[in-house]
Design a protein around this motif. Structure first.
Motif, PDB file in Angstrom:
ATOM      1  N   ILE A 299       3.124  13.101  -1.189  1.00 49.01           N
ATOM      2  CA  ILE A 299       2.620  11.873  -0.555  1.00 49.01           C
ATOM      3  C   ILE A 299       1.216  11.552  -1.052  1.00 49.01           C
ATOM      4  O   ILE A 299       0.872  10.391  -1.341  1.00 49.01           O
ATOM      5  CB  ILE A 299       2.648  12.017   0.973  1.00 49.01           C
ATOM      6  CG1 ILE A 299       4.104  12.099   1.481  1.00 49.01           C
ATOM      7  CG2 ILE A 299       1.914  10.857   1.649  1.00 49.01           C
ATOM      8  CD1 ILE A 299       4.220  12.407   2.960  1.00 49.01           C
ATOM      9  N   ALA A 300       0.363  12.616  -1.168  1.00 52.46           N
ATOM     10  CA  ALA A 300      -1.013  12.401  -1.640  1.00 52.46           C
ATOM     11  C   ALA A 300      -1.013  11.871  -3.073  1.00 52.46           C
ATOM     12  O   ALA A 300      -1.773  10.948  -3.422  1.00 52.46           O
ATOM     13  CB  ALA A 300      -1.796  13.707  -1.554  1.00 52.46           C
ATOM     14  N   LEU A 301      -0.149  12.479  -3.906  1.00 55.95           N
ATOM     15  CA  LEU A 301      -0.069  12.021  -5.287  1.00 55.95           C
ATOM     16  C   LEU A 301       0.419  10.568  -5.354  1.00 55.95           C
ATOM     17  O   LEU A 301      -0.093   9.749  -6.144  1.00 55.95           O
ATOM     18  CB  LEU A 301       0.863  12.924  -6.081  1.00 55.95           C
ATOM     19  CG  LEU A 301       1.049  12.571  -7.567  1.00 55.95           C
ATOM     20  CD1 LEU A 301      -0.304  12.586  -8.291  1.00 55.95           C
ATOM     21  CD2 LEU A 301       2.027  13.535  -8.233  1.00 55.95           C
ATOM     22  N   ALA A 302       1.399  10.249  -4.491  1.00 58.96           N
ATOM     23  CA  ALA A 302       1.888   8.866  -4.454  1.00 58.96           C
ATOM     24  C   ALA A 302       0.766   7.912  -4.047  1.00 58.96           C
ATOM     25  O   ALA A 302       0.632   6.793  -4.597  1.00 58.96           O
ATOM     26  CB  ALA A 302       3.066   8.756  -3.486  1.00 58.96           C
ATOM     27  N   GLY A 303      -0.065   8.338  -3.066  1.00 60.36           N
ATOM     28  CA  GLY A 303      -1.179   7.498  -2.624  1.00 60.36           C
ATOM     29  C   GLY A 303      -2.189   7.269  -3.737  1.00 60.36           C
ATOM     30  O   GLY A 303      -2.685   6.142  -3.938  1.00 60.36           O
ATOM     31  N   VAL A 304      -2.498   8.356  -4.482  1.00 58.11           N
ATOM     32  CA  VAL A 304      -3.448   8.239  -5.584  1.00 58.11           C
ATOM     33  C   VAL A 304      -2.917   7.272  -6.641  1.00 58.11           C
ATOM     34  O   VAL A 304      -3.626   6.391  -7.147  1.00 58.11           O
ATOM     35  CB  VAL A 304      -3.743   9.627  -6.188  1.00 58.11           C
ATOM     36  CG1 VAL A 304      -4.545   9.483  -7.492  1.00 58.11           C
ATOM     37  CG2 VAL A 304      -4.508  10.479  -5.193  1.00 58.11           C
ATOM     38  N   LEU A 305      -1.609   7.466  -6.985  1.00 54.18           N
ATOM     39  CA  LEU A 305      -1.011   6.593  -7.995  1.00 54.18           C
ATOM     40  C   LEU A 305      -0.985   5.137  -7.517  1.00 54.18           C
ATOM     41  O   LEU A 305      -1.189   4.200  -8.313  1.00 54.18           O
ATOM     42  CB  LEU A 305       0.407   7.054  -8.326  1.00 54.18           C
ATOM     43  CG  LEU A 305       0.525   8.402  -9.067  1.00 54.18           C
ATOM     44  CD1 LEU A 305       1.991   8.744  -9.298  1.00 54.18           C
ATOM     45  CD2 LEU A 305      -0.233   8.360 -10.400  1.00 54.18           C
ATOM     46  N   PHE A 306      -0.711   4.954  -6.217  1.00 54.53           N
ATOM     47  CA  PHE A 306      -0.668   3.591  -5.685  1.00 54.53           C
ATOM     48  C   PHE A 306      -2.045   2.934  -5.776  1.00 54.53           C
ATOM     49  O   PHE A 306      -2.176   1.759  -6.176  1.00 54.53           O
ATOM     50  CB  PHE A 306      -0.191   3.605  -4.240  1.00 54.53           C
ATOM     51  CG  PHE A 306      -0.064   2.242  -3.626  1.00 54.53           C
ATOM     52  CD1 PHE A 306       1.072   1.469  -3.868  1.00 54.53           C
ATOM     53  CD2 PHE A 306      -1.089   1.674  -2.864  1.00 54.53           C
ATOM     54  CE1 PHE A 306       1.195   0.192  -3.331  1.00 54.53           C
ATOM     55  CE2 PHE A 306      -0.969   0.410  -2.332  1.00 54.53           C
ATOM     56  CZ  PHE A 306       0.186  -0.340  -2.561  1.00 54.53           C
ATOM     57  N   VAL A 307      -3.118   3.681  -5.439  1.00 53.12           N
ATOM     58  CA  VAL A 307      -4.483   3.138  -5.489  1.00 53.12           C
ATOM     59  C   VAL A 307      -4.856   2.791  -6.930  1.00 53.12           C
ATOM     60  O   VAL A 307      -5.398   1.710  -7.237  1.00 53.12           O
ATOM     61  CB  VAL A 307      -5.485   4.124  -4.880  1.00 53.12           C
ATOM     62  CG1 VAL A 307      -6.922   3.662  -5.141  1.00 53.12           C
ATOM     63  CG2 VAL A 307      -5.246   4.257  -3.385  1.00 53.12           C
ATOM     64  N   ILE A 308      -4.549   3.719  -7.857  1.00 51.63           N
ATOM     65  CA  ILE A 308      -4.875   3.461  -9.265  1.00 51.63           C
ATOM     66  C   ILE A 308      -4.085   2.260  -9.785  1.00 51.63           C
ATOM     67  O   ILE A 308      -4.588   1.405 -10.524  1.00 51.63           O
ATOM     68  CB  ILE A 308      -4.598   4.708 -10.119  1.00 51.63           C
ATOM     69  CG1 ILE A 308      -5.530   5.847  -9.698  1.00 51.63           C
ATOM     70  CG2 ILE A 308      -4.776   4.417 -11.608  1.00 51.63           C
ATOM     71  CD1 ILE A 308      -5.226   7.165 -10.384  1.00 51.63           C
ATOM     72  N   GLY A 309      -2.798   2.223  -9.359  1.00 52.28           N
ATOM     73  CA  GLY A 309      -1.970   1.085  -9.780  1.00 52.28           C
ATOM     74  C   GLY A 309      -2.515  -0.223  -9.250  1.00 52.28           C
ATOM     75  O   GLY A 309      -2.503  -1.262  -9.946  1.00 52.28           O
ATOM     76  N   ALA A 310      -2.993  -0.198  -8.010  1.00 50.04           N
ATOM     77  CA  ALA A 310      -3.554  -1.419  -7.427  1.00 50.04           C
ATOM     78  C   ALA A 310      -4.814  -1.839  -8.163  1.00 50.04           C
ATOM     79  O   ALA A 310      -5.042  -3.044  -8.450  1.00 50.04           O
ATOM     80  CB  ALA A 310      -3.853  -1.210  -5.947  1.00 50.04           C
ATOM     81  N   LEU A 311      -5.650  -0.885  -8.499  1.00 47.33           N
ATOM     82  CA  LEU A 311      -6.860  -1.186  -9.256  1.00 47.33           C
ATOM     83  C   LEU A 311      -6.505  -1.754 -10.623  1.00 47.33           C
ATOM     84  O   LEU A 311      -7.133  -2.716 -11.121  1.00 47.33           O
ATOM     85  CB  LEU A 311      -7.722   0.067  -9.407  1.00 47.33           C
ATOM     86  CG  LEU A 311      -8.376   0.589  -8.112  1.00 47.33           C
ATOM     87  CD1 LEU A 311      -9.090   1.910  -8.363  1.00 47.33           C
ATOM     88  CD2 LEU A 311      -9.348  -0.453  -7.551  1.00 47.33           C
ATOM     89  N   ALA A 312      -5.493  -1.137 -11.260  1.00 51.72           N
ATOM     90  CA  ALA A 312      -5.077  -1.639 -12.562  1.00 51.72           C
ATOM     91  C   ALA A 312      -4.539  -3.066 -12.437  1.00 51.72           C
ATOM     92  O   ALA A 312      -4.794  -3.945 -13.293  1.00 51.72           O
ATOM     93  CB  ALA A 312      -4.008  -0.722 -13.160  1.00 51.72           C
ATOM     94  N   GLY A 313      -3.791  -3.323 -11.359  1.00 48.11           N
ATOM     95  CA  GLY A 313      -3.281  -4.681 -11.137  1.00 48.11           C
ATOM     96  C   GLY A 313      -4.425  -5.669 -10.932  1.00 48.11           C
ATOM     97  O   GLY A 313      -4.386  -6.808 -11.439  1.00 48.11           O
ATOM     98  N   GLY A 314      -5.459  -5.215 -10.180  1.00 43.05           N
ATOM     99  CA  GLY A 314      -6.624  -6.075  -9.964  1.00 43.05           C
ATOM    100  C   GLY A 314      -7.340  -6.368 -11.278  1.00 43.05           C
ATOM    101  O   GLY A 314      -7.789  -7.493 -11.536  1.00 43.05           O
ATOM    102  N   ALA A 315      -7.451  -5.346 -12.130  1.00 36.74           N
ATOM    103  CA  ALA A 315      -8.086  -5.526 -13.443  1.00 36.74           C
ATOM    104  C   ALA A 315      -7.285  -6.512 -14.286  1.00 36.74           C
ATOM    105  O   ALA A 315      -7.833  -7.366 -15.013  1.00 36.74           O
ATOM    106  CB  ALA A 315      -8.213  -4.192 -14.144  1.00 36.74           C
ATOM    107  N   GLY A 316      -5.968  -6.397 -14.202  1.00 35.14           N
ATOM    108  CA  GLY A 316      -5.112  -7.319 -14.959  1.00 35.14           C
ATOM    109  C   GLY A 316      -5.330  -8.758 -14.517  1.00 35.14           C
ATOM    110  O   GLY A 316      -5.362  -9.690 -15.338  1.00 35.14           O
ATOM    111  N   LEU A 317      -5.462  -8.932 -13.179  1.00 33.53           N
ATOM    112  CA  LEU A 317      -5.696 -10.286 -12.659  1.00 33.53           C
ATOM    113  C   LEU A 317      -7.037 -10.817 -13.130  1.00 33.53           C
ATOM    114  O   LEU A 317      -7.187 -12.011 -13.481  1.00 33.53           O
ATOM    115  CB  LEU A 317      -5.627 -10.254 -11.122  1.00 33.53           C
ATOM    116  CG  LEU A 317      -5.803 -11.602 -10.412  1.00 33.53           C
ATOM    117  CD1 LEU A 317      -4.695 -12.587 -10.847  1.00 33.53           C
ATOM    118  CD2 LEU A 317      -5.758 -11.402  -8.901  1.00 33.53           C
TER     119      LEU A 317
END
Length: 517
Positions: A299-317
């Motif tokens: 679950i912790a790893l999923a949370g970390v990946l989700f946060v990084i993915g969200a940041l990457a999505g924000g960078a893409g935007l």
């Protein structure tokens, strides 16, 4: 198959043939088989000029002990006096030959030149005052009342028994004598005095006079004098030092020992189960901790990946707003992949109880055991045995596949789930039932000391199937089992002797435990 069916039907018919009700073993009757009448016949010029008789008992299949005074005429006139031995059963009498004589102890040893007799055992243990004893022999006053001709004296006949009690032991002319109250008369001389198990405790030799109303007492040469005489004559004999127990007493002791062992086994199993339960609980706790830690890490790893993915999505935007389409695609794609991976990790997080359920499901179900295989050394258990006539040395046993014992004797499964074989010898007047439990640890030998008629019937039943080696053939095994049941149905309700052995794996031997087929 038709032949097997016919054989099984024949054995069943034999087993169901109306017979006398099964009786309990009688040790005195068993000892009576060994008692003989000793006859001396004096002849001059081919004519009988003298006749005498006494009693005796076989201490080997061909050797008889009697009193020296019974055969003294044969010693004084060896060319004119013939010795004869009349057994207690059968149809023949036998010629006898004097082997040894001890006039001081009043004992003699005779050998028969043909035939075989059941041998009795000598009791070498202590005999207490008041112990029950039985005199066996051929008293002359009974002969006078029943004999109608000289032929009656040489016809096999069951000896007369007389019960009494042991009084004490006294030395008479330096010879140890047992004084007892069993009634004997002339003709009993040389016959045995036996205990309730049928073992020889003395050789009857004399009685007191009963003048003026005096109570008569009898004298028997003590067993220790008999054993010394036999040793001096280099004569082998069977001896037992175990006190006599009734079968009821032996059964009670056996049950008590079994109950004690069962309680000890139950306590050991309870302790083992408690230890196993504690071990299972510890394993369960560890499994739950590991499963929970794995779940939390996922679950912790999923949370970390989700946060990084969200940041990457924000960078893409952000890159998209700056019209940097290439970087926007890279950052947006990476963000999408990371967030998808986070979702997969979260959905596939482990169940905290999955490993415990898997472990519980892996416990195999118990199956009915077969007979254990391997080499064992079996040691007598006196506390569970009734020992009357047999030696009790250790018995080595090798159990092979399918109940093949010692590589040559086939055992079959009995109704009580023990494996057994009933042995009916050609010469010895004893049927032996040997059995062993499935674990290979409890070995029993039960002996039935039978009369000639019952032995003949047992041999006839045994002759219906001759199996001289082990076999895996199901038809032969079924025929052997039916034969064994037929023999057993003709035996008395209880044996004369029961030997119980505790077996352990032989040193250095590999043992295959009882297991499912």
């Amino acid at each position: 198959m038709t032949r097997l069916l016919s054989l099984l039907l024949a054995l069943l018919a034999l087993a169901l043939t109306p017979t006398a009700p099964a009786r309990a073993a009688d040790d005195i009757s068993a000892a009576s088989r060994s008692v003989v009448r000793v006859v001396t016949v004096a002849m001059v010029d081919g004519e009988v000029v003298g006749f005498g008789h006494g009693s005796g008992i076989a201490i080997s299949p061909t050797r008889i002990v009697t009193n020296a005074h019974v055969v003294e005429s044969a010693v004084q006139y060896p060319g004119n006096v013939a010795l004869g031995v009349v057994p207690s059963e059968g149809k023949k009498s036998f010629a006898g030959k004097l082997i040894a004589i001890d006039t001081a102890r009043d004992l003699a040893l005779i050998e028969i030149t043909e035939g075989r007799l059941p041998a009795a055992a000598v009791y070498t243990g202590p005999l207490d005052s008041g112990a029950d004893v039985v005199a066996l022999g051929y008293p002359g006053n009974v002969d006078l009342a029943t004999a109608r001709s000289a032929n009656d004296y040489i016809t096999p006949r069951t000896p007369t028994r007389s019960e009494g009690n042991m009084s004490n032991m006294q030395a008479v002319d330096g010879v140890a004598m047992l004084i007892h109250t069993a009634k004997i008369s002339r003709g009993n001389s040389g016959g045995p005095l036996v205990d309730q198990c049928g073992r020889i405790v003395g050789i009857n030799t004399a009685i007191t006079r009963a003048d003026d109303g005096d109570s008569p007492f009898a004298f028997a040469i003590a067993g220790r004098e008999l054993t010394r005489f036999l040793a001096d004559a280099d004569q082998q004999y069977g001896s037992i030092g175990t006190p006599c127990l009734s079968l009821a007493e032996a059964d009670a002791r056996d049950r008590a020992a079994i109950d004690a062992e069962a309680r000890a086994s139950a306590e050991a199993n309870a302790a083992k189960e408690a230890a196993a339960k504690l071990d299972r609980e510890l394993k369960q706790a560890r499994a739950e901790e590991e499963a929970l830690a794995s779940r939390e890490n996922r679950i912790a790893l999923a949370g970390v990946l989700f946060v990084i993915g969200a940041l990457a999505g924000g960078a893409g935007l952000l890159f998209y707003n700056q019209k940097n389409l290439r970087n926007a695609k890279i950052a947006g794609g990476a963000g999408a992949v990371l967030m998808l991976g986070a979702a997969v990790l979260f959905v596939t997080r482990p169940d905290a109880h999955a490993e415990i359920d898997k472990e519980a499901a892996a416990v195999p179900a118990a199956d009915a055991p077969k007979l254990a295989e391997g080499s064992f050394l079996c040691t007598i258990r006196p506390d569970r045995s009734r020992i009357t006539v047999s030696a009790t040395t250790d018995v080595p046993i090798t159990i092979g596949k399918g109940g093949c014992v010692n590589g040559r004797t086939q055992y079959t499964r009995a109704a009580d789930d023990r494996w057994q074989r009933i042995l009916v010898p050609n010469e010895e007047a004893t049927v032996t039932v040997a059995s062993i439990d499935a674990s290979g640890r409890d070995y029993r030998v039960e002996r039935y000391l039978l009369d000639a008629e019952t032995m003949t019937k047992a041999r006839e039943t045994r002759a219906t199937i001759t199996l001289k080696s082990c076999t895996a053939n199901p038809d032969e095994l079924a025929g052997l089992a039916a034969q064994q049941d037929a023999i057993r149905s003709a035996l008395p309700a209880s044996p004369n002797e029961r030997l119980v052995y505790r077996c352990q794996p032989a040193s250095g031997a590999a043992v295959k435990p009882a297991a499912a087929p």
